[in-house]
Design an enzyme around this catalytic site. Structure first.
Site, mmCIF file in Angstrom:
data_model
loop_
_atom_site.group_PDB
_atom_site.id
_atom_site.type_symbol
_atom_site.label_atom_id
_atom_site.label_comp_id
_atom_site.label_asym_id
_atom_site.label_seq_id
_atom_site.Cartn_x
_atom_site.Cartn_y
_atom_site.Cartn_z
ATOM 1 N N SER A 190 -30.237 -48.745 -9.756
ATOM 2 C CA SER A 190 -30.238 -49.745 -8.679
ATOM 3 C C SER A 190 -31.511 -50.576 -8.657
ATOM 4 C CB SER A 190 -30.113 -48.992 -7.346
ATOM 5 O OG SER A 190 -30.476 -49.824 -6.273
ATOM 6 N N GLU A 206 -32.973 -51.094 -6.067
ATOM 7 C CA GLU A 206 -33.834 -50.390 -5.099
ATOM 8 C C GLU A 206 -34.961 -49.642 -5.820
ATOM 9 O OE1 GLU A 206 -34.089 -49.375 -1.536
ATOM 10 O OE2 GLU A 206 -33.287 -51.396 -1.448
ATOM 11 N N TYR A 242 -33.478 -42.932 -0.966
ATOM 12 C CA TYR A 242 -32.418 -43.379 -1.874
ATOM 13 C C TYR A 242 -33.026 -43.948 -3.159
ATOM 14 C CZ TYR A 242 -28.878 -46.418 -3.937
ATOM 15 O OH TYR A 242 -28.043 -47.042 -4.831
HETATM 16 P P1 NAP Z 1 -19.843 -46.604 -2.302
HETATM 17 O O1 NAP Z 1 -18.775 -47.609 -2.014
HETATM 18 O O2 NAP Z 1 -20.684 -46.088 -1.198
HETATM 19 O O3 NAP Z 1 -19.126 -45.377 -3.031
HETATM 20 C C1 NAP Z 1 -19.814 -44.163 -3.205
HETATM 21 C C2 NAP Z 1 -18.885 -43.174 -3.893
HETATM 22 O O4 NAP Z 1 -19.603 -41.938 -4.052
HETATM 23 C C3 NAP Z 1 -17.615 -42.835 -3.097
HETATM 24 O O5 NAP Z 1 -16.539 -42.676 -3.995
HETATM 25 C C4 NAP Z 1 -17.971 -41.499 -2.444
HETATM 26 O O6 NAP Z 1 -16.845 -40.675 -2.224
HETATM 27 C C5 NAP Z 1 -18.811 -40.886 -3.539
HETATM 28 N N1 NAP Z 1 -19.663 -39.826 -3.006
HETATM 29 C C6 NAP Z 1 -20.634 -39.941 -2.076
HETATM 30 N N2 NAP Z 1 -21.182 -38.735 -1.827
HETATM 31 C C7 NAP Z 1 -20.527 -37.850 -2.625
HETATM 32 C C8 NAP Z 1 -20.619 -36.448 -2.819
HETATM 33 N N3 NAP Z 1 -21.503 -35.700 -2.148
HETATM 34 N N4 NAP Z 1 -19.784 -35.859 -3.693
HETATM 35 C C9 NAP Z 1 -18.886 -36.606 -4.376
HETATM 36 N N5 NAP Z 1 -18.743 -37.931 -4.238
HETATM 37 C C10 NAP Z 1 -19.561 -38.536 -3.366
HETATM 38 O O7 NAP Z 1 -20.844 -47.159 -3.407
HETATM 39 P P2 NAP Z 1 -20.680 -48.388 -4.430
HETATM 40 O O8 NAP Z 1 -21.168 -49.622 -3.776
HETATM 41 O O9 NAP Z 1 -19.336 -48.339 -5.030
HETATM 42 O O10 NAP Z 1 -21.786 -48.005 -5.511
HETATM 43 C C11 NAP Z 1 -21.462 -47.191 -6.633
HETATM 44 C C12 NAP Z 1 -22.745 -46.633 -7.221
HETATM 45 O O11 NAP Z 1 -23.594 -47.694 -7.611
HETATM 46 C C13 NAP Z 1 -23.581 -45.773 -6.279
HETATM 47 O O12 NAP Z 1 -24.206 -44.765 -7.039
HETATM 48 C C14 NAP Z 1 -24.627 -46.733 -5.739
HETATM 49 O O13 NAP Z 1 -25.779 -46.030 -5.339
HETATM 50 C C15 NAP Z 1 -24.857 -47.582 -6.963
HETATM 51 N N6 NAP Z 1 -25.301 -48.962 -6.729
HETATM 52 C C16 NAP Z 1 -24.592 -49.766 -5.905
HETATM 53 C C17 NAP Z 1 -24.989 -51.087 -5.739
HETATM 54 C C18 NAP Z 1 -24.239 -52.033 -4.827
HETATM 55 O O14 NAP Z 1 -24.801 -53.062 -4.458
HETATM 56 N N7 NAP Z 1 -22.985 -51.749 -4.501
HETATM 57 C C19 NAP Z 1 -26.123 -51.563 -6.411
HETATM 58 C C20 NAP Z 1 -26.813 -50.705 -7.262
HETATM 59 C C21 NAP Z 1 -26.378 -49.408 -7.418
HETATM 60 P P3 NAP Z 1 -16.088 -40.590 -0.797
HETATM 61 O O15 NAP Z 1 -15.119 -41.726 -0.802
HETATM 62 O O16 NAP Z 1 -15.448 -39.262 -0.823
HETATM 63 O O17 NAP Z 1 -17.144 -40.747 0.267
HETATM 64 N N1 GDD Z 2 -27.054 -52.349 6.510
HETATM 65 C C1 GDD Z 2 -27.718 -53.236 7.249
HETATM 66 N N2 GDD Z 2 -27.364 -53.418 8.560
HETATM 67 N N3 GDD Z 2 -28.721 -53.922 6.669
HETATM 68 C C2 GDD Z 2 -29.358 -54.842 7.437
HETATM 69 C C3 GDD Z 2 -29.028 -55.074 8.764
HETATM 70 C C4 GDD Z 2 -27.994 -54.317 9.366
HETATM 71 O O1 GDD Z 2 -27.653 -54.461 10.531
HETATM 72 N N4 GDD Z 2 -29.833 -56.055 9.228
HETATM 73 C C5 GDD Z 2 -30.625 -56.429 8.227
HETATM 74 N N5 GDD Z 2 -30.351 -55.688 7.138
HETATM 75 C C6 GDD Z 2 -31.060 -55.784 5.849
HETATM 76 C C7 GDD Z 2 -31.576 -54.444 5.333
HETATM 77 O O2 GDD Z 2 -32.797 -54.099 6.026
HETATM 78 C C8 GDD Z 2 -31.787 -54.783 3.872
HETATM 79 O O3 GDD Z 2 -33.016 -55.426 3.685
HETATM 80 C C9 GDD Z 2 -30.679 -55.784 3.572
HETATM 81 O O4 GDD Z 2 -30.158 -56.214 4.832
HETATM 82 C C10 GDD Z 2 -29.522 -55.232 2.747
HETATM 83 O O5 GDD Z 2 -29.110 -54.018 3.326
HETATM 84 P P1 GDD Z 2 -27.778 -53.275 2.818
HETATM 85 O O6 GDD Z 2 -26.637 -54.200 2.810
HETATM 86 O O7 GDD Z 2 -27.653 -52.020 3.623
HETATM 87 O O8 GDD Z 2 -28.073 -52.977 1.279
HETATM 88 P P2 GDD Z 2 -29.372 -52.433 0.522
HETATM 89 O O9 GDD Z 2 -29.986 -53.600 -0.187
HETATM 90 O O10 GDD Z 2 -30.226 -51.630 1.421
HETATM 91 O O11 GDD Z 2 -28.715 -51.431 -0.537
HETATM 92 C C11 GDD Z 2 -27.574 -51.812 -1.297
HETATM 93 O O12 GDD Z 2 -27.992 -52.409 -2.503
HETATM 94 C C12 GDD Z 2 -28.734 -51.549 -3.382
HETATM 95 C C13 GDD Z 2 -29.112 -52.378 -4.618
HETATM 96 O O13 GDD Z 2 -30.262 -53.132 -4.336
HETATM 97 C C14 GDD Z 2 -26.745 -50.545 -1.549
HETATM 98 O O14 GDD Z 2 -25.521 -50.914 -2.147
HETATM 99 C C15 GDD Z 2 -27.459 -49.590 -2.489
HETATM 100 O O15 GDD Z 2 -26.586 -48.513 -2.823
HETATM 101 C C16 GDD Z 2 -27.844 -50.358 -3.756
HETATM 102 O O16 GDD Z 2 -28.501 -49.519 -4.674
#
Ligand code: NAP
Ligand code: GDD
Length: 339
Positions: free
Chosen positions: A129, A131, A153
């Protein structure tokens, strides 16, 4: 048709559902590792997979249990494994850092150790990520940018990245990490800021809500579309040599800009509805992310198809359509969005 067998952990999540779709389209036999509770509550937990369920092979297992992972991997000859399962909500990782670390670090270690033991030729993708860059040391961030994670995280993802690289270097396995910047879609969880905004905009437009309570409006993110990003994951496992790649759009926008754009999609002014609430501020913030995906573009030939504008439009329109479809449901009036 590829005829290959693939295992996806986190298949019920946003990325898992798009990746499963993509790989089925390429002719893969797609297996998913799911939690037991998901199988017990298919309507609730398989909402993103409903249209694919008859094409998938799902296995109950727990990321907290090495034997359960070992058992699934030992029963099938997987060619590729995409390890997407994680506690992925940054804010929750501040609330419960211990579970986040346990799931994200040990879960990744168990997957790698089981593959090494049973199926060392299986290619492995780790969901790294942006992050990990956290308090960014350079702009834009690229593969060589040093890590400075700002949340439990982010720390867990740095550990997963290091484990993945170490299995590659120590055991010669094809293990790669995608360093993916934020990617969104109509299937994004409601707790993430983009979906919180678009779902609330739709509710306000239909008279079901009167305000959007939100945290830091000035945080900036490089937002892409999940459907584009899962194509990059697949490409990373098709190369001659394993390597790590940044996947990003190269554009950054603030949460304020996202609000402005989403409200203007339904002809409303965000300033009339957005209320800043300190409840949603984080103990440590990642202020600004912007990625340089030159390597993914040149080596993998990857190109995103969505823009920031088309992403926001799709999300708002999808939430409006979903609400229209459910507009007869009285329970909708009470749906809380307190993330
Ligand atoms: P998501 O929608 O939150 O999906 C997370 C998945 O992980 C779900 O299938 C959830 O299963 C499973 N999971 C969570 N805790 C678990 C546990 N204890 N045991 C087994 N399964 C578990 O996340 P996503 O956005 O698809 O992201 C996929 C991956 O990419 C994650 O690793 C995330 O950290 C990473 N990532 C995401 C982003 C982004 O912007 N979306 C960016 C960078 C990296 P349940 O349905 O059972 O809860
Ligand atoms: N969730 C949330 N809710 N975020 C808020 C809010 C609120 O009400 N208000 C402001 N934010 C700001 C957060 O402080 C953060 O700076 C930004 O919006 C994005 O927050 P999220 O959408 O929760 O995503 P994230 O950037 O913290 O994390 C996501 O992206 C990562 C990759 O950079 C997740 O998908 C992570 O799993 C992923 O790794």
């Amino acid at each position: 048709m590829s005829g290959k067998k693939v295992l996806i952990t986190g298949i019920t999540g946003q990325d898992g559902s798009y990746l499963a779709e993509h790989l089925l389209g390429l002719g893969y036999e797609v297996h998913g590792l799911v939690r037991r509770v998901a199988l017990e509550n298919p309507k609730g937990r398989f909402v993103r997979l409903a249209h694919l369920l008859d094409k998938l092979i799902l296995h109950p297992a727990s990321l907290e249990s090495y034997p359960s992972i070992f058992s699934v991997i030992s029963r099938h000859g997987f060619d590729e494994c995409y390890h997407l399962a994680a506690q992925s909500f940054v804010a929750e990782s501040f609330a419960d850092g211990f579970s986040t670390m346990n799931t994200n670090i040990n879960g990744t270690h168990y997957m790698l150790a089981a593959l090494r033991e049973i199926r060392p030729d299986c290619r492995f993708y780790f969901a790294g990520s942006s992050e990990m860059f956290g308090k960014v040391r350079e702009m834009p961030q690229r593969e060589t940018t040093p890590f400075h994670p700002r949340s439990p995280y982010g720390i867990s993802k740095v550990a997963g990245f290091d484990l993945t690289r170490n299995y590659r270097e120590a055991y010669g396995m094809y293990c790669v990490s995608g360093m993916l910047f934020n990617h969104e879609s109509p299937r994004r969880g409601f707790e993430f800021v983009t979906r919180k905004i678009t779902s609330t905009v739709a509710r306000i437009k239909l008279g079901l809500a009167s305000e959007l309570r939100i945290g830091n409006l000035e945080a900036k993110r490089d937002w892409g579309h999940a459907a584009d990003y899962v194509r990059a994951m697949h490409l990373m496992l098709q190369q001659a040599e394993p390597d790590d790649y940044v996947v990003a759009t190269g554009e950054t926008h603030s949460v304020r800009e996202f609000c402005e754009r989403a409200f203007s999609e339904v002809k409303l002014n965000y300033q009339d509805y957005v209320v800043v609430d300190e409840l949603y501020y984080r103990p440590a913030e990642v202020d600004l992310l912007i990625g340089d995906a030159t390597k993914a573009r040149t080596v993998l030939g990857w190109q995103p198809r969505y823009t920031f504008e088309t992403l926001v439009t799709e999300m708002v329109q999808s939430d409006l359509e979903a609400l229209h479809a459910m507009s007869e449901s009285p329970s909708l009036q009470d749906t809380p969005f307190r993330y």
